[in-house]
Scaffold this motif. Structure first.
Motif, PDB file in Angstrom:
ATOM      1  N   PHE A  11       0.848  -1.183   0.000  1.00  0.00           N
ATOM      2  CA  PHE A  11       0.000   0.000   0.000  1.00  0.00           C
ATOM      3  C   PHE A  11       0.889   1.239   0.000  1.00  0.00           C
ATOM      4  N   LEU A 112      -8.831  -0.902  -1.657  1.00  0.00           N
ATOM      5  CA  LEU A 112      -8.347  -0.063  -0.560  1.00  0.00           C
ATOM      6  C   LEU A 112      -8.700   1.417  -0.738  1.00  0.00           C
ATOM      7  N   PRO A 113      -8.362   2.053  -1.860  1.00  0.00           N
ATOM      8  CA  PRO A 113      -8.743   3.463  -1.995  1.00  0.00           C
ATOM      9  C   PRO A 113     -10.248   3.684  -2.074  1.00  0.00           C
ATOM     10  N   ALA A 116     -11.614   3.424   1.465  1.00  0.00           N
ATOM     11  CA  ALA A 116     -11.218   4.629   2.194  1.00  0.00           C
ATOM     12  C   ALA A 116     -12.071   5.822   1.772  1.00  0.00           C
ATOM     13  N   PHE A 171      -2.784   8.617  -4.279  1.00  0.00           N
ATOM     14  CA  PHE A 171      -3.846   8.152  -3.385  1.00  0.00           C
ATOM     15  C   PHE A 171      -4.836   9.289  -3.124  1.00  0.00           C
ATOM     16  N   ALA A 327      -9.018   3.125   5.286  1.00  0.00           N
ATOM     17  CA  ALA A 327      -7.757   2.641   4.726  1.00  0.00           C
ATOM     18  C   ALA A 327      -7.127   1.576   5.622  1.00  0.00           C
ATOM     19  N   TRP A 344       1.704   4.941   9.240  1.00  0.00           N
ATOM     20  CA  TRP A 344       0.278   5.258   9.223  1.00  0.00           C
ATOM     21  C   TRP A 344       0.038   6.728   9.557  1.00  0.00           C
ATOM     22  N   VAL A 347      -0.686   8.436   6.351  1.00  0.00           N
ATOM     23  CA  VAL A 347      -2.070   8.249   5.906  1.00  0.00           C
ATOM     24  C   VAL A 347      -2.993   9.177   6.690  1.00  0.00           C
TER      25      VAL A 347
END
Length: 439
Positions: A11, A112-113, A116, A171, A327, A344, A347
């Motif tokens: 990721f 995943l995206p 999220a 992302f 996410a 993280w 993120v």
């Protein structure tokens, strides 16, 4: 003999080179457009809070157009219902490209995206509804804090002079693309006026013709521009927000190249329209949508009335919690491992930055609150919430900028000067699975 365990996907790892080129081109235009957008918003705020505010309102409310076709609109409405169609057309093209040839094509990579982004829309809406329910307010604005303004977010990054790795920027762009689709679906389903079946039928027929022209490889702008304007006008008169027409046409445009074709129709259209969207369309909308009166009393209303308070909480808290939790949970359940060069916390910073919900949030605010006084309060909340999100994200990103600079230098180093960064020559496979800096 036991089968080898499947390698876990990475990721926010190094983007494949073709995707990197495409993303860099899009982000470059959006960043410049974001700076123009930021300037337009500042001009609007300054103009609306000077003794010449009456002139601002006069220009914004000046009406022109063809009344016999139901298209005599104010300048503000022309920018919101007309020019923003170009913005959503580009968003539709970007989404189609992602789904067909980009990062969202493999279901595992898309999960995943998308998760999220969906969580980043659902949590702000739920937080808004909780706030207005507890405060006995109106639930009409639940969709206002759902969207992310990628141009404004990129403008913040440009002002900060950060070296955010391309995977983090990609992302953010993917989140915004999915957000835009969600916003347009919300507008189409929940914020429609009295429907005109005949006009909507005409718009649908126009979209079918648009599809057939693409299907049979008909070229020439003289086919598509008049048809696109007709579809837009019919959609507007049909009672559905006219920007839906832009997304629909963007999704219809062909993104794959035929043999011997240098660029697909979607690529050509995006190349022509993205600078117009980023540099003209969105800034003009901001100029006539962001002009709200700012005073101590107006700011006090933001925190004492449930609707604007719900918008601020949705953008600042809801977006952060939704995107980060989405996410993290998606990574856990898809067994994707985070790029070891990142954490993280990166993120989380991106999730906070996504709380900048300027353009689409202002658009939905205007649609959801037709009363000018209520609309002004919600606009002030959007501006304040976006400003808070930008400030907090700036602190989080600058704190990690040393790491970002090292990763950026590693993924852009080109010692052999062949136009392709050296890290791509070191990869053992062309997929997205390699982390930044890995050989």
């Amino acid at each position: 003999m036991c089968a080898a365990p499947r390698e876990r996907s990475v990721f926010l790892g190094l983007l494949p080179w073709p995707e990197r080129v495409q993303v860099a081109r899009a982000l470059r235009t959006e960043t410049v457009g974001g700076l123009v957008l930021l300037a337009a918003a500042m001009v609007a705020l300054a103009w609306a809070n000077t003794p010449w505010s009456g002139a601002y309102e006069h220009v914004r409310d000046f009406r022109f157009g063809i009344s016999t076709l139901g298209l005599e609109l104010s300048v503000g409405h022309w920018t919101a219902d007309g020019l923003l169609t170009i913005f959503f057309l580009v968003a539709g093209i970007e989404l189609k490209r992602e789904l067909v040839v980009g990062e969202l094509r493999p279901p595992a990579a898309a999960a995943l995206p998308v998760v999220a982004a969906v969580c980043g829309m659902a949590v702000p809406a739920a937080l808004y509804l909780a706030t207005t329910t507890l405060g006995s307010g109106s639930a009409e604005g639940w969709a206002v804090p759902m969207a992310t303004d990628v141009a404004f977010a990129l403008a913040v990054l440009a002002v900060l002079s950060t070296h955010l790795p391309s995977a983090l920027r990609a992302f953010l762009l993917t989140l915004a693309v999915v957000d835009d689709l969600g916003a347009i679906l919300v507008i189409a389903v929940f914020f429609t006026a009295d429907l005109n079946p005949a006009a909507l039928g005409g718009a649908l027929a126009g979209l079918v013709v648009f599809y057939l022209l693409q299907r049979y490889r008909v070229r020439g702008w003289w086919w598509y521009v008049p048809l696109g304007v007709t579809i837009w006008a019919l959609m507007y008169n049909g009672g559905v927000h006219a920007t839906v027409a832009g997304v629909a046409m963007g999704l219809i445009l062909r993104t794959t190249r035929d043999a011997g074709e240098e660029a697909s129709p979607a690529e050509r259209a995006e190349h022509l329209l993205r600078p117009v969207s980023a540099g003209v369309t969105v800034p003009l909308f901001a100029l006539f949508a962001a002009g709200v009166s700012v005073s101590a009393a107006a700011l006090g209303e933001v925190f004492t009335r449930p609707e604007p308070l719900g918008v601020v909480l949705g953008l600042v808290v809801g977006k952060t919690v939704g995107i980060f939790a989405g996410a993290y949970l998606a990574a856990r359940f898809t067994k994707a491992r985070l790029n070891p060069d990142l954490a993280w916390a990166d993120v989380l910073a991106l999730a906070v930055l996504a709380g900048i919900g300027f353009t689409v949030a202002l658009l939905i605010g205007e649609i959801a609150f037709p009363d000018p006084v209520d609309a002004e309060h919600v606009k002030a909340a959007v501006l304040l919430g976006s400003l808070i999100a930008a400030a907090v994200a700036a602190l989080l990103i600058k704190r990690r900028n040393g790491i970002y600079r090292r990763l950026w230098e590693a993924e852009t180093r080109d010692e052999d000067a062949d136009g392709v960064p050296d890290v791509y020559h070191q990869q053992t496979s062309p997929g997205r699975g390699s982390a930044a800096g890995e050989s």
